[in-house]
Design a protein around this motif. Structure first.
Motif, PDB file in Angstrom:
ATOM      1  N   ARG A  46       0.801  -1.194   0.065  1.00 19.81           N
ATOM      2  CA  ARG A  46       0.047   0.115  -0.100  1.00 19.81           C
ATOM      3  C   ARG A  46       0.657   1.148   0.077  1.00 19.81           C
ATOM      4  N   GLU A  97       2.258   1.660  -3.385  1.00 22.85           N
ATOM      5  CA  GLU A  97       1.575   2.247  -4.129  1.00 22.85           C
ATOM      6  C   GLU A  97       1.144   3.709  -3.908  1.00 22.85           C
ATOM      7  N   VAL A 132      -0.354   7.961  -6.705  1.00 25.06           N
ATOM      8  CA  VAL A 132      -1.399   8.885  -6.151  1.00 25.06           C
ATOM      9  C   VAL A 132      -0.714  10.192  -5.705  1.00 25.06           C
ATOM     10  N   LEU A 154      -3.478  12.159   2.699  1.00 27.71           N
ATOM     11  CA  LEU A 154      -2.623  11.112   2.443  1.00 27.71           C
ATOM     12  C   LEU A 154      -1.246  11.075   2.856  1.00 27.71           C
ATOM     13  N   LYS A 161      -1.622   9.789   6.143  1.00 24.22           N
ATOM     14  CA  LYS A 161      -2.018   8.173   5.913  1.00 24.22           C
ATOM     15  C   LYS A 161      -0.713   7.552   5.970  1.00 24.22           C
ATOM     16  N   TYR A 202       0.622   4.682   8.272  1.00 28.82           N
ATOM     17  CA  TYR A 202       0.960   3.509   7.534  1.00 28.82           C
ATOM     18  C   TYR A 202       2.591   3.184   7.936  1.00 28.82           C
ATOM     19  N   PHE A 246     -11.303  -3.536   5.113  1.00 28.87           N
ATOM     20  CA  PHE A 246     -10.407  -2.530   5.160  1.00 28.87           C
ATOM     21  C   PHE A 246      -9.952  -2.311   3.836  1.00 28.87           C
ATOM     22  N   LYS A 247     -10.154  -1.259   3.114  1.00 31.35           N
ATOM     23  CA  LYS A 247      -9.610  -1.188   1.643  1.00 31.35           C
ATOM     24  C   LYS A 247      -9.095   0.413   1.863  1.00 31.35           C
ATOM     25  N   ASP A 248      -8.079   0.444   1.050  1.00 30.42           N
ATOM     26  CA  ASP A 248      -7.226   1.657   0.920  1.00 30.42           C
ATOM     27  C   ASP A 248      -8.261   2.767   0.189  1.00 30.42           C
ATOM     28  N   GLU A 249      -8.856   3.877   0.695  1.00 32.73           N
ATOM     29  CA  GLU A 249      -9.588   4.632  -0.161  1.00 32.73           C
ATOM     30  C   GLU A 249      -9.179   5.225  -1.257  1.00 32.73           C
ATOM     31  N   ASN A 250      -7.907   5.442  -1.313  1.00 33.93           N
ATOM     32  CA  ASN A 250      -7.385   5.859  -2.468  1.00 33.93           C
ATOM     33  C   ASN A 250      -6.911   4.967  -3.687  1.00 33.93           C
ATOM     34  N   ARG A 251      -7.019   3.697  -3.303  1.00 30.80           N
ATOM     35  CA  ARG A 251      -6.756   2.587  -4.201  1.00 30.80           C
ATOM     36  C   ARG A 251      -7.363   2.918  -5.615  1.00 30.80           C
TER      37      ARG A 251
END
Lengths: 702, 374
Positions: free
Chosen positions: A175, A178, A189, A549, A552, A556, B369-374
């Motif tokens: 994640r 990404e 992103v 972000l 976030k 993370y 639980f997912k990444d909102e921005n994916r």
């Protein structure tokens, strides 16, 4: 921990339900749909759920057709104390009472604390992961040792049975990657957001600059226009002054011009008057002289010149006559000559008779005297001739005298006539008169030409009139100049003012140009605050998202770091304990056949020590299916011990060995029996395989 | 009788902080509102339109917007418009009202900024409008003009943009208008601007804040009106006309009450409307509902609202998660301990709180639980 009794109201299929439990294996039998799963759910719910929770999944547990939500009561023992836990999910009531002391707790945190301490497992998820062996769980482990390995790791990880810390870590890493990804075509992103943000900032900056420039221009324009206004009035004032000064200067010029003319005329008049006087005087003087005609005067001159000439000629003639007389005198032969000639003659004759003597000398003498006689005789002759010639000439001259005298007489007569004409005594006087008169005449002429010059083509009267005119004009201009005179400036002041006006006008023009340019610029300018606002709003939003972000990512990263550290620590510390515990249990289950298990801390693969083979063996290759089951069970129980830290939670097994063959099942059950000495076990089934192993049989009604 | 339309604080070109792309739509709507005011003036056959300040939100008005506003004003034809600069569009050196090109300056517009002559006289109605525009955004100078006793028309009207000094909160340098000033002013009607809510300030003389013709932010009650004033010798009638179309709504939803995202979507959809600006504060625990991507819901519903914003205020019930409850032999237990230790040294505890919940959820197998921005 030991559960004594569970009371349920309106919980799924189980309404007004009561069930008691014993120590050891409680075999709970019931057909499918009899409510075994509901019972497990009810138990975990009683142990872990908050009666005030509004979660749908809980609300849905209420039996169908009831308005009120479910209630439950759980009696249990822990560390020698009896407790009663009541939960009402309808009104959120919660109470835990300690039977021995009669103490009560209703505060959620406190109740949860005591209950969790009694169970030894902190959350429902953990409970399901460790103390609760689900239906088919063993079956699913059949396929490979990998599955067991994963399962073990997930159990150590301590989360739900399907979750491994390593997977979680990988997932998190992925994640993060990404999110932080930086690509060339496919932007990450964050990268994309940053790009958007940078673009917005650039745009905004541009718009803001533009707006500021416009703002500046507007401000400038306002200032320029106010300056222009000031300048205009200034220019007007100065211009008026200048104009008046110019007017004054012009008037002065005119004044001067007339003054000059006045002076000129005055002096001319004076001069003419003088001239007139002079002429008069000259004329008076001229009367003193006789006006001799020029011809007469010339005639007189001519006559006189002729007379003079005649006189001179006469004098010449006189002189010549005189000279001639002298010459005659000179030419007349002298007495001596005559004597000599005669003497010589006589001598020669005297001698001639002697010539008979023939004496040479005498001859010579006779010759000589004769020669002399010839010579003298010739001379005497020529002189006589000359004298005659000159005498004739004198005669001629005398004739000429007569002629001259005649001429002179004529001329003098003429002269006298002329003089008589003018009644003058001499030609000299005539000449004098003539000269004087002529001089005066000339002077008069000169004076008159001067006079004409002064008049300059006009006559005296005209000039007088002109003077009058000029005097009048002059008075008029003087009058005119009176008002404006004070505006008259000195040359340098005038030039200064002129320059000032020029500068002001120049300034005005430049201000006008500027204002026009600015107006044009403003007219052309678009943008404005709307665009700025729009961009600001979008930037705010983008930055907000970006901030979220980034936060976030930070979260993370923190999570990832802590997870990695935790995993490492747990594996480091628990693997040893797990090895020990599993080995101990394995020895017990296999009657001492296997007594050593070891785990690889990274891969979580495990190996078994085989006495027969005298070495560590790969369980998949060398061990039977049954042994693997035994090892898994041993691990799972070892883990339970590890987690619950000797709190001995209740162990729930929902038909765990349903697919085992008879032999495998028997071994497992043997192990279960052993475990039941330490743990209270609730074994749920719809089969009869477990009959005989139970300490208490509970049959659920259909 | 003279009929007057009184409005103020239209704030053309306003910035809508926090509304993202919704701002553009709102600004466009404000233009529509202004057009509507002009229409009302035409339909109602008013004699005079008064704009008591802040027609523009700023002095930096784009050519288009200025052209728009002036074009609308000239649409009124013979109806005169009196306008004063307010606080946002004050008459400073770069004021939008300065140096307007004569070719676009409507002949019926009177901008009251002349200090020497703070009034304009309308012979047809024997009416005088007084006003002295604000020269800066903040000032202690009183914006209410002073009546000239020497000139006695039939009606005297004042325009002023400032804040009434009745509440303790009113600031001295916010162009103060005192009730005393109003009472003693001697005007027949005082058209006030600056406050965005409609409010009657005084009965004699009648003084009103017309408020903004459109609500400009959440919680701005009383905005969205204009006033029609009818002046007669001894009687002044003031009538309110609703112009506001925007609905600014802020609701609170508890995420736990929904089982899935579509349920919550349906709930929000109930508030839909093309002029609605909705802010949804989502509270509770959203895990159960499975809402993991709020912006997706926003996107789906975007067309049904003028602007929709869902604010995630969900509280993770795991915040009270305590390491003590978890055995240190487990990764979760260990993780919680480590994170608690670290958090103790950090200032931004929130981040650690989030990390703690996230780690725990991941370890508990939070599959949804997912990444909102994916």
């Amino acid at each position: 921990m030991k559960i004594d009794k569970l009371n349920l109201k309106r919980f799924g299929k189980l309404d007004k339900f009561e069930l008691g439990f014993d120590q050891g294996i409680n075999l709970i039998k019931g057909d499918n749909e009899a409510g075994k799963s509901t019972l497990v759910e009810a138990l975990t719910c009683a142990l872990y759920d908050d009666p005030r929770s509004q979660r749908k999944e809980l609300k849905e547990k209420t039996s169908w057709g009831f308005q009120k939500d479910f209630e439950m009561k759980l009696d249990f023992e822990a560390e020698g104390q009896s407790f009663s836990l009541e939960k009402n999910f309808d009104n959120g009531f919660l109470r835990l009472s300690k039977k021995s002391t009669g103490e009560n707790w209703e505060e959620r945190n406190k109740v949860e604390d005591i209950v969790n301490q009694s169970i030894g497992i902190p959350s429902k998820e953990f409970f399901y992961a460790t103390a609760c062996v689900q239906q088919d769980e063993m079956t699913r482990l059949d396929s490979s040792i990998e599955a067991i390995k994963d399962k073990l790791e997930s159990l150590v990880t301590g989360g739900e049975d399907k979750v491994k810390a390593s997977t979680v870590i990988e997932d998190l890493k992925e994640r993060l990657q990404e999110l932080k990804k930086i690509g060339t075509r496919n932007l990450g992103v964050i990268q994309k957001l940053q790009k958007d943000r940078d673009e917005l900032i650039y745009e905004l900056d541009k718009v803001r600059n533009q707006n500021n420039k416009i703002k500046e221009s507007r401000s400038q324009l306002t200032e320029i226009l106010s300056n222009l206004k000031k300048d205009k009035s200034q220019v007007e004032i100065k211009k008026e002054l200048l104009e008046k000064a110019e007017q004054a200067a012009r008037l002065e010029e005119k004044q001067r011009e007339f003054e000059e003319r006045f002076h000129d005329l005055s002096s001319r008049i004076k001069q003419t008057q003088q001239s007139e006087r002079a002429v008069r005087k000259l004329r008076e003087e001229s009367t003193k002289y006789i006006a001799v005609n020029k011809e007469d005067k010339d005639k007189v001159d001519e006559l006189e010149a002729k007379l003079k000439f005649l006189e001179e000629k006469r004098l010449g003639l006189v002189k010549e006559e005189e000279e001639l007389k002298n010459v005659i005198i000179a030419c007349s032969p002298s007495k001596s000559l005559k004597i000599f000639t005669l003497s010589s003659f006589f001598l020669s004759l005297l001698l001639l008779p002697f010539a008979i003597f023939l004496k040479p000398l005498l001859w010579a003498g006779i010759a000589l005297s004769f020669a002399l006689f010839i010579l003298l005789g010739f001379r005497l002759y020529t002189r006589k001739n000359e004298k005659h010639f000159y005498l004739r000439q004198i005669e001629q001259k005398k004739i000429r005298f007569q002629e001259l005298d005649k001429d002179t007489y004529e001329l003098t007569g003429c002269l006298k006539n002329i003089l008589k004409k003018y009644d003058l005594v001499s030609s000299q006087v005539l000449r004098e008169n003539y000269e004087h008169y002529r001089n005066i005449e000339r002077e008069i002429k000169n004076e008159l030409s001067r006079y004409e010059g002064w008049l300059g083509g006009r006559n005296a009267r005209e000039m007088e009139n002109e003077l009058k005119e000029v005097t009048k004009e002059l008075a008029l201009w003087d009058e005119k100049a009176k008002d404006i005179e004070r505006y008259l400036l000195k040359r340098e002041d005038f030039l200064g003012l002129q320059k000032e006006v020029r500068d002001l006008e120049e300034n005005k023009r430049s201000l006008e140009d500027k204002s026009i340019a600015l107006k044009k610029e403003l007219e052309m300018a678009e943008s404005g605050v709307e665009l700025e606002a729009s961009l600001e709003e979008r930037l705010e939003q983008t930055e907000g998202t970006l901030g979220e972000l980034k936060r976030k990512i930070e979260v993370y990263e923190i999570t990832l770091e802590c997870l990695e550290e935790a995993r490492k620590k747990v594996i480091d510390s628990s693997a040893g304990t797990l090895e020990e515990e599993t080995s101990r249990l394995l020895k017990q289950i296999t009657n001492g056949k296997y007594d050593k298990v070891r785990f690889d801390k990274n891969s979580f693969r495990f190996e078994i020590y085989s006495d027969e083979l005298k070495g560590w063996v790969d369980p998949q290759r060398n061990l039977s299916r049954g042994t693997l089951d035994q090892i898994y069970l041993a691990c799972r129980i070892a883990l339970l011990n590890l987690i619950s830290e000797d709190k001995k939670p209740v162990v729930i097994m929902d038909d765990p060995f349903v697919t085992f063959d008879k032999h495998r099942r028997e071994n497992a059950l043997k192990l279960l029996k052993t475990l039941s000495k330490k743990y209270q076990i609730l074994l749920l089934t719809c089969h009869d395989f477990y009959d005989g192993y139970e300490d208490r049989l509970i049959e659920l009604p259909e | 009788m003279v009929k007057i339309l009184h409005t103020a604080d239209i704030h053309l070109g306003a910035k809508f902080s926090g509304l993202g792309r919704g701002g553009d739509r709102l600004r466009a709507h404000l233009k529509k509102t202004f057009m509507r005011i002009i229409d009302l003036a035409l339909e109602g056959k008013v004699d005079l339109l008064l704009i008591a300040g802040d027609l523009f939100n700023s002095n930096q008005v784009s050519k288009t917007s200025l052209g728009f506003a002036l074009g609308e004003i000239s649409r009124l034809g013979k109806i005169n418009v009196c306008l004063i600069p307010g606080t946002h569009d004050c008459y400073d050196s770069y004021s939008v009202y300065r140096n307007i090109p004569p070719d676009i300056f409507p002949s019926n517009l009177h901008i009251l900024v002349d200090e020497e002559k703070p009034f304009v006289y309308f012979e047809d109605f024997n009416l005088m409008v007084y006003g002295k525009g604000n020269k800066s955004s903040r000032s202690k100078e009183r914006p209410l003009p002073i009546l000239n006793d020497k000139i006695k028309p039939r009606y005297n009207i004042a325009l002023a943009h400032g804040s009434l000094q009745v509440l303790s909160k009113s600031q001295e340098d916010d162009h103060p208008i005192t009730p005393d000033d109003i009472e003693k002013s001697g005007f027949d009607y005082i058209a006030l601007g600056h406050w965005h809510s409609l409010q009657e300030v005084c009965e004699k003389p009648r003084a009103f804040y017309s408020g903004s013709p459109e609500q400009l932010k959440f919680g701005e009650k009383g905005a969205g009106n204009i006033l029609i004033v009818e002046l007669e010798d001894n009687y002044t009638k003031v009538e309110r006309i609703r112009t506001g179309e925007l609905k600014w709504e802020e609701i609170e939803l508890s995420a736990e009450k929904f089982r899935n995202p579509s349920e919550i979507l349906r709930e929000i959809e109930k508030h839909k409307g093309e002029n609605n600006i909705l802010r949804v504060n989502l509270k509770g625990d959203k895990r159960i509902s499975g809402i993991d991507n709020l912006s997706e819901i926003e996107e789906i519903l975007a067309d049904h609202f003028l602007y929709l914003e869902i604010v995630d205020q969900t509280q993770n019930y795991l915040e009270e998660l305590c390491s003590k409850k978890f055995p240190s032999h487990t990764v979760a237990g260990q993780f919680l301990r480590i994170i608690e230790e670290r958090a103790a040294e950090e200032k931004d505890k929130g981040k650690y709180q989030e990390a703690k919940a996230l780690g725990y959820l991941l370890l508990s197998g939070e599959k949804d639980f997912k990444d909102e921005n994916r």
